[in-house]
Write a protein that holds these residues in place. Sequence first.
Motif, PDB file in Angstrom:
ATOM      1  N   GLN A 125      83.567  73.407  -9.899  1.00  0.00           N
ATOM      2  CA  GLN A 125      83.031  72.107 -10.320  1.00  0.00           C
ATOM      3  C   GLN A 125      83.297  71.860 -11.802  1.00  0.00           C
ATOM      4  N   MET A 126      82.930  72.873 -12.588  1.00  0.00           N
ATOM      5  CA  MET A 126      83.036  72.682 -14.037  1.00  0.00           C
ATOM      6  C   MET A 126      84.491  72.598 -14.482  1.00  0.00           C
ATOM      7  N   VAL A 127      85.292  73.479 -13.893  1.00  0.00           N
ATOM      8  CA  VAL A 127      86.703  73.478 -14.290  1.00  0.00           C
ATOM      9  C   VAL A 127      87.352  72.170 -13.885  1.00  0.00           C
ATOM     10  N   ILE A 172      81.747  77.091 -10.668  1.00  0.00           N
ATOM     11  CA  ILE A 172      82.903  77.283 -11.552  1.00  0.00           C
ATOM     12  C   ILE A 172      83.971  76.235 -11.245  1.00  0.00           C
ATOM     13  N   GLU A 190      85.964  69.271 -13.412  1.00  0.00           N
ATOM     14  CA  GLU A 190      85.478  68.144 -14.195  1.00  0.00           C
ATOM     15  C   GLU A 190      86.136  68.132 -15.577  1.00  0.00           C
TER      16      GLU A 190
END
Lengths: 196, 285, 356, 443, 185, 205
Positions: F81-83, F79, F85
């Motif tokens: 990581q995605m946020v 999570i 990025e």
Amino acid sequence: MTYIGIIITFVFINNFILTQFLGLCPFIGVSKNIESAVGMGFAVTFVMALASLATWAIQNFILVPLNIEFLQTITFILVIASLVQFVELVIQNISPALYKALGIYLPLITTNCAVLGIAIISVQSKFNALESFVAGFAAGLGFLLAILLMSAIRTKLDSEWIPKPFRGIPIAFITGGLMALAFMAFDKALLTNLIG
Amino acid sequence: MLLKIVFSFLSVTLLGGLLGVGLAVAAKLLAVKKDERIGEVESILPGANCGACGYPGCSGYAEAVVNEGASLTLCSPGGAEVAEKIAKIMGQSVEVSATKMVAQVHCRGTRDTSKYAFDYNGLADCNAMMILYGGDKECKYGCLQGGSCIAVCPVDAIGRDEKNRIWVDKDRCISCGKCIDVCPTNVMKWVPYDADYIVACNSKDKGAKTRKYCTVGCIACKICEKKSGDGGFIVEDFLAHIEYDMKGDRTAAVESCPAKCIISTKTAKAEIDEVKETVKVNDES
Amino acid sequence: MSEKLNLLVESSPQIHNSDSTASIMWTVTICLLPAGLWGIWIFGSRALFVLVASIAASVLSEALMNYMVKRRTLMDGSAFLTGLLIGYNMPAAVPLYVPVVASIFAIVVVKWMFGGLGGNFMNPALAGRVFVFFSWTSQMTTWTMPRMLKAADTVSGATPLGFLKTGLLDFNGAVSGPAQFLTQQGYPQTVTDGKVMEWINSTFHTHLSGGYYDLFMGNIPGSIGEVSAFLLLLGTIYLFYKKIITWEVPVSYLASFGLLVWIFGGRRYGLSFFSGDILFNIFSGGIILGAFYMATDMVTSPLTRKGMIIFGVGVGFLTFLIRFYGSFPEGVSLAIILMNISVPLIDKYSKTKDSG
Amino acid sequence: MKGLKTFSIGGVHPPGRKYLTDRKEIINAVIPGTFVVPMSQHLGAPSECLVSVGDKVSEGMLIGKSSGFISSNIHSPVPGTVKEIKDIYLPNGMLSKAVVIELEGEFDRLGKEQDAEDWKSFSKEDLLGIIAESGIVGLGGATFPANVKFMVPKGKKVEFLVINGVECEPYLTADHRLMLERADMILEGIRIIAAIVEPERIAIGIEINKPDAIEAMEKAAEKAAFPLEVVPLKIKYPQGDEKQLLKAVTGREVPSGALPIEIGCVVSNVGTVHAVYEAVVLKKPLIERVLTVTGGGIKEPKNLKARIGTPISSLIEECGGFSEVPEKVVVGGPMMGFTIYDLDTPVTKGTSGILALTSKEVKNAARTSCISCGRCVNACPMGLNPTTLFKFIDHGEYDEAEKIGLMDCKECGSCGFICPARIPLIQGMRLGKKMLRKKKVKA
Amino acid sequence: MNDILRIGSKLALICAVAAISLGLVNAVTEPKINQMREQKLMNALKQVAVGMEVGKYKKVADNPVVKGYYPLRDNSGKQKGYIFDLVGMGYGGDLDIIAGVSTKGKILSVVMMNDQETPGLGKEAENPEYMKKYIGTGEISPVPVRKSQLSQEEADAITGASITFMGIGKALEAASDFAKKEGVE
Amino acid sequence: MLKEFTKGIFRENPIFIIVLGLCPALGVSTKVINAIGMGAGVIFVLLGSNIFVSLLKNFIPEKVRIPSYIVIIASFVTIVQMVMEAFAPALYKSLGVFVPLIVVNCIILGRAEAFANKNTVMSSIMDALGMGVGFTLALLLIAFIRESLGAGTITLFPVGSFSGVIRIPVLADNPIRVFGLAAGALLVIGFLKAFFNWYSERRAR
């Protein structure tokens, strides 16, 4: 990149410990004497090579076809954790002697970021299966080299008069820092000039 | 997008389930028995790894207790408390002697008070000094001040003051006995933790001889014996010692000692506050 | 015998060799001096300031550490020697904070954190130099022209090896070796060099390019103390005479390096194998200083003869690797500290033979 | 120098300084009024004291009886009365019982001619018995009972009898003078020993700094037509040690922990050979020995024949006393000898010399940390690694030290001599051995 | 056996919950990530395009340096140059460079997209100022690849990092040659 | 409750006292902003995993304890990581491989093992916050030293016209570059650890 290139890269140029900061905990923790350092080094090499290969398979057979690369971290770590436990169990049964030598280090490897690190780096570098395996193996060798040198130095340091606050972990870090300083001799240019 | 979530769900769940089952199966098939009590015992032990028990470190002792049936009372740093806990795990009962013993140096001779036979040059290690004529003091019973005890003490309970006298901090002492073992003149001896005084001399030479080479040595005058009453002072082999079982008042004897070699254990505590480390290299220009 | 003598009691042996740690250190220092004086002479007073700064920083750091750990080691000469070697490894034009930081790093971190002289596993002077080299690369690679080559408008220039490194990157012609390349590309040479090389060529019927004489005598830009191979070798003779250094490390170093250069060194110039220029490579880039004064540092080289030879060969190999394939033109300091790291391991596994 | 034999690994070249006494003839030392005879002058069990205070003793009378297989007899050096029996420290730091004898009465042998015994008719056992009876020990310094040494175990054959005329310790010239002045008697002694051990070959090793001694021995052997090989050796310390001598003379190596007899060799010092001669031919027990009193601090260095038990102070006085205040007084050679602090310490059977060393000769300097120069490793004749050994011992890791050969160290002092950091390496080795013994006793 | 299934299913359950929640988060973030990536490239292209119109990307297969290009057209639709997608060889690894080059080979603009150079040395090339030395070269004067081709002042400014400098220079040189050879598409 | 929070900051500081989670501490500490980003990520993951582990402590079977924990941790990491990025791509890029590696940061698994699976949700939250803040502070200290010495700058968030980069006058021109490199990182943490050893010893007296 050729296989030799991969090996040179991960053993010397991008040595996981001395330039990439991966796997520092066991590097500091298990380098107090040479025997255990070598044990840890071999265990790490073994697991890294296997993990790199296994995660390559996960990446290319599951994640990419299904377009769910965002699950990389969770699947990789799952596979690595299981792999380590499985290897531990197998070794324990196949060769008690080997287990005695490596066994105590295996649980430590699960949380060794070098293993997950090589898996991710292999994927990022778009290695094929064999290249991933070689990269994992080479990175493990780099770890082995660094921890072996470190443990020999630390054995020598045992008999030196080191200022009290520096004893133990701090001096190990400073030693590592000096080693890293020397390892700066190996850079990318070396690789390109040697392999072309 | 929904497809993606379904794929994620399926792949990770399958992977997790597979690995979970696989591991569970593997664990069952490949299980290796290990006595869990070893870990339990080890967690109770103080972890000083002093070796007083005679086994290699605390883990070695824990293993020996569980597998070899080693005695449960060997851990001197842990004392009675730990022994009882181990006994609980092992389902046995133990009897532990109640008094904690600590090490103390029975000599206060310095360059000012004692005569030295020669200039010594060599290793700062009592056993090494002992090789050369039993040390450089005329008195062959006293503390050589080489600091071997300081070096072996696992808990830094031993230090030296500015006159090079060596003191043991009884509160830090874990009764491992390493210093007593290493001391070549046997000037380091066991004393009960609650002892109020010690006779700080170890000379078994006759009084006249002792007087010649040391101003703080016991000259076996027996005044303490006479003054103490039930204080437990006894002179044997030209040397006074205290029977600590006798709890009488000892102050009279202490005050009347002509050599002032009966000292309070409280002094020791005060002196050691500044622990000096022994640096073995005495380089100078 | 009535009077009481205050006799000393100690363990045998009752007599000692006259060498002491201090005498060894000071002898090495003295043997190094001529090369340093040469450096000051050709690079000017600026070089002297650098040397003074590095030595002063080093000695003061030692004094400070002495005060902190309550030991007295100032007079054993090791701090002075470290400072001197750091100064020798600096370009004359370097800003003075560079040698000062190098000296402080060498003495405080590399030496005293490990327990002072004898405890360090890495040569302090070299570690200090490498530290500042990576910190201030440009300052560390700006060279002063020696006085005999100084034209009116050129005050700085490249070292022969530095010149080669950049010059060869996109060189496609054919030359017989580094010396000819330098001559061809107009690398400055002294008049004496021309005369001497001409004499050598006519007397011995050789066809050497110019530049060897300058290289050997030290008429080239470079670090203050490393330029004059001749004067360094002169000091070495005394060191060998006094048995302060032994042949193992320098000989195995120079032999392995020379061999590799001979075999592979010509490839860069488009030549075949076995045509490298050993002479040029050994007299350039601080190899003499490294082989005889720094790789031989007792503390950081192996104990046994076998170990020393392994060590020397290792340094030779790494110097070759870095110099010919890496991005640094010289490679001596890095090669030595890399091998310093492996000395404890070498010592561990090169046990002395037990004769029984 | 080329072609001369010597041992192969290690060794050092300390300044010899033998010129102080190598031209001085051996003279009999003055006999003082009081003698102190320790009961432990040899390797092995102390002798059993046979006298008590007040007893009268005569010259050469047995006063200490061998108390075990490896032990030795001790005889009264002079006629007199036992005044006291007390504990004294010997130079090697050992505490020993000692008999104090006050000179009194008549000498039985002094100044009297003795008839030469015809020993050729004696059996091996008889000869060994005489040697044991006379309390002869190795006079080179090790003081190993000679009768035990010459007893060849069953099944072993002696190929080599090697006589040790090396005297590699600096300063000492006692053996040198002995070979020069009494070559014939030494030859006779060799004959006696040869009769006991029956060797195939007999050799004597002499360092080439004693050309006159080499010549004297060669001449004596030639004259007597005795098959003695005189082997000149290169100068190198510690060539006088059994193992190094055998390596130099015969080329053979004694395995770790073994005795020379393992490789068919017997070694004897020239001083011992001379003592054997006196015991067998002149029936004289070991009550005196030749020693060198020398060193920069002695006014007139001399070679003396002194009686066992003579206080060292008396010998120093005879040599004119101290020329300057010495830094230390050493009993034995400078490499393996012991410092003493009490000049009334007596001469014992093992005392090969008395040195008064000035600080200029001692060359002490500040001790520094080990700078890993490796000189000790190169100097060690046993191929050990003294600095690593020392580090282990310094940290109490005695077992580790034993693993890398601590017990092979024979404390020759080469490492300590050469060490620029002045680390007391030999003391460390002794400490290590002591602690290992202590540990083994405990276990 | 039951036990095994129970353990396995529990782990699977945890995984399932994790996977679903991750899928949901991803559904939110992914478009955003793609948009960001696009934007970055667009920004760079815009910067390099120096006001001209950027055409469609074309891959170049057989060139070690030039990976591909976008044709550049002016308002009239006439091709004036290229934006090259280049890979150079730096000190620490590959250098990803985007450069605008005229059809005559003149370097118009350079942007460093990605590099692994040493901070303080080669890393300085990320600074737009750094690239000024190349701009304008290539047509008449050669693209500088060595410090010696610069004025003393400029050479001092790129202290030490001669390999990075040469890496960029060589990449640009190749781009310039490519443009010269290709001329108008 | 407050004690659970404060212990992580000094007495049981994960980096300087218990020496865990070193790889990111060194890997990303070249810039102060990286340290802040990494610290935030770690706090988030630590908080999430601690909460869930303590919630599920009775549900998770002993045999697959570690894999389960790892799955939980990995989810939160992903999570992050995605946020990251999506919303801070520059930061994501400079943290590089160390973001996914939060999974194997020993602190997180260590806290799950040593604390969360034995304690209530509330104390686990406090523990996570304390450890996370302690980790972040330590990281900030290391990053501050490394960036100021190694680059002569202090990089923070850009706000308005402020670029986020503070230049330190003398050092910025000639920084001691080694501190920005691997060797410098190891040296800095060695000295800091020694300082903490010395300080806690002194305090104990």
